[in-house]
Scaffold this active site. Structure first.
Site, PDB file in Angstrom:
ATOM      1  N   PHE A   1       0.945  -0.600  -0.036  1.00  0.00           N
ATOM      2  CA  PHE A   1      -0.061  -0.151  -0.208  1.00  0.00           C
ATOM      3  C   PHE A   1       1.218   1.322   0.099  1.00  0.00           C
ATOM      4  CE2 PHE A   1      -2.978  -3.216   2.251  1.00  0.00           C
ATOM      5  CZ  PHE A   1      -3.511  -2.841   1.221  1.00  0.00           C
TER       6      PHE A   1
ATOM      7  N   ASP B   1       1.383  -7.132  15.701  1.00  0.00           N
ATOM      8  CA  ASP B   1       2.442  -7.369  14.735  1.00  0.00           C
ATOM      9  C   ASP B   1       4.398  -8.120  15.021  1.00  0.00           C
ATOM     10  OD1 ASP B   1       2.585  -8.507  11.731  1.00  0.00           O
ATOM     11  OD2 ASP B   1       2.519  -7.487  10.902  1.00  0.00           O
TER      12      ASP B   1
ATOM     13  N   LYS C   1       7.673  -8.427  14.786  1.00  0.00           N
ATOM     14  CA  LYS C   1       8.536  -9.450  14.494  1.00  0.00           C
ATOM     15  C   LYS C   1       9.257  -8.413  14.240  1.00  0.00           C
ATOM     16  CE  LYS C   1       5.802  -7.875   9.994  1.00  0.00           C
ATOM     17  NZ  LYS C   1       5.275  -8.515   8.472  1.00  0.00           N
TER      18      LYS C   1
ATOM     19  N   ASN D   1       9.728  -5.557  11.687  1.00  0.00           N
ATOM     20  CA  ASN D   1       8.722  -4.213  12.716  1.00  0.00           C
ATOM     21  C   ASN D   1      10.837  -3.494  13.830  1.00  0.00           C
ATOM     22  OD1 ASN D   1       7.184  -4.155  10.642  1.00  0.00           O
ATOM     23  ND2 ASN D   1       5.760  -5.582  11.800  1.00  0.00           N
TER      24      ASN D   1
ATOM     25  N   ASP E   1       6.092  -0.132  12.644  1.00  0.00           N
ATOM     26  CA  ASP E   1       4.561  -0.162  11.623  1.00  0.00           C
ATOM     27  C   ASP E   1       3.545  -0.741  12.882  1.00  0.00           C
ATOM     28  OD1 ASP E   1       3.013  -0.946  10.261  1.00  0.00           O
ATOM     29  OD2 ASP E   1       4.507  -2.645   8.737  1.00  0.00           O
TER      30      ASP E   1
END
Length: 317
Positions: free
Chosen positions: A26, A137, A139, A142, A158
């Site tokens: 995006f 999220d 991980k 990030n 993020d």
């Protein structure tokens, strides 16, 4: 949202655009120079034409969250520009690279290094949770460093899947397959505890160079995660301390009520009392190098699954 944070004028009045730092499904991230003082920043450019309604809402949520977050271990978003066709998020520029990319360049690596990584991440996530924000999220991709300096600060980035929650349980299926908590896969509603599961997975990989849950298909992977099936195989885990293993066991508890929270993690002997060994782990470092090379190669495959696709995988298990 604060007026000085949210701007509707043309961003190019204030910033000069430089090279592209990265691209996602995006967004494109550019390095930019603030004209006023020559400060270097990262600008995330989102094309509104590519956004569906849910994506638009997620973006608004991310901006609301970033406007209010201020923690030394979280990437700072200083302002956003909302134009007709594009949306711009002005972020702190992180030039030190991702966590694993950084570790694999080391000559010496020990449990202490892994401990030094985990501690500030737990502190930052605890801060988010106290503000009612779940990251959802976490991980290695990030987790970024401010600069190439050896003593650079690690920061969480993020917040695209982050959510502000009050008393209700979250139900959205989201995240990255290997790091997803079992309760998300069960689809029954979940709490902040999902972030501590992800931290458990990251710590496991940091210490041995491979993930606790690994299967060829997401279906098999999810089945393993839901059962909490993992081991500390020999010989890879032989040099790792029992204290480190104990912390991981308490983070990778299938029942989120039994899973360690921030206070329990930060008070654990491995973190608090210098329990993390300073003994060199050459095999773990080599395994991490191999894992990181594979991870970069298969990055597209391990990108965040779209919510709908993940839902589909869960519903059709």
């Amino acid at each position: 949202m604060q007026n000085d944070f949210y701007k509707t004028k043309n961003i190019k009045e204030d910033f000069k655009f430089d090279k592209v730092l990265g691209e996602g499904s995006f967004a494109v991230v550019h390095k930019c120079i603030r004209k006023e003082n020559n400060e270097e920043v990262a600008v995330k450019v989102i094309d509104k034409a590519n956004l569906e309604h849910d994506d638009q809402l997620a973006l608004e949520t991310e901006c609301e969250i970033m406007a209010n977050i201020d923690h030394p271990n979280i990437v700072k978003c200083t302002c956003v520009y909302d134009e007709k066709s594009k949306f711009y998020m002005v972020m702190e520029l992180m030039t030190g690279g991702e966590l694993f990319d950084r570790i694999v360049e080391k000559e010496f690596y020990s449990e202490k290094e892994a401990c030094d990584v985990i501690k500030p991440i737990v502190d930052a996530i605890n801060y988010c949770h106290k503000m009612g924000i779940a990251h959802r999220d976490l991980k290695p991709e990030n987790l970024l460093y401010t600069s190439p300096d050896p003593d650079a600060t690690i920061k969480i980035s993020d917040f695209g899947l982050a959510k502000v929650i009050s008393d209700e349980l979250m139900t959205t299926a989201c995240g990255t397959p290997s790091y997803i908590a079992p309760e998300i896969l069960e689809g029954k509603g979940y709490t902040f505890a999902v972030d501590y599961w992800s931290i458990g997975v990251i710590l496991y990989v940091l210490l041995c160079g491979f993930p606790p849950f690994y299967e060829d298909t997401n279906e098999k992977l999810f089945a393993m995660i839901k059962k909490g099936q993992f081991e500390f195989p020999s010989p890879q885990w032989d040099p790792i301390s029992n204290q480190a293993k104990d912390l991981i066991k308490n983070l990778l508890k299938v029942d989120p009520k039994q899973r360690y929270n921030a206070e329990q993690i930060l008070n654990h002997a491995w973190i608090k009392d210098g329990g993390a060994s300073r003994k060199h782990l050459p095999d773990s470092l080599e395994a991490l190098r191999q894992f990181n090379a594979r991870r970069r190669l298969r990055r597209a495959q391990f990108s965040v699954l779209a919510t709908t696709r993940l839902k589909h995988l869960i519903m059709n298990k």
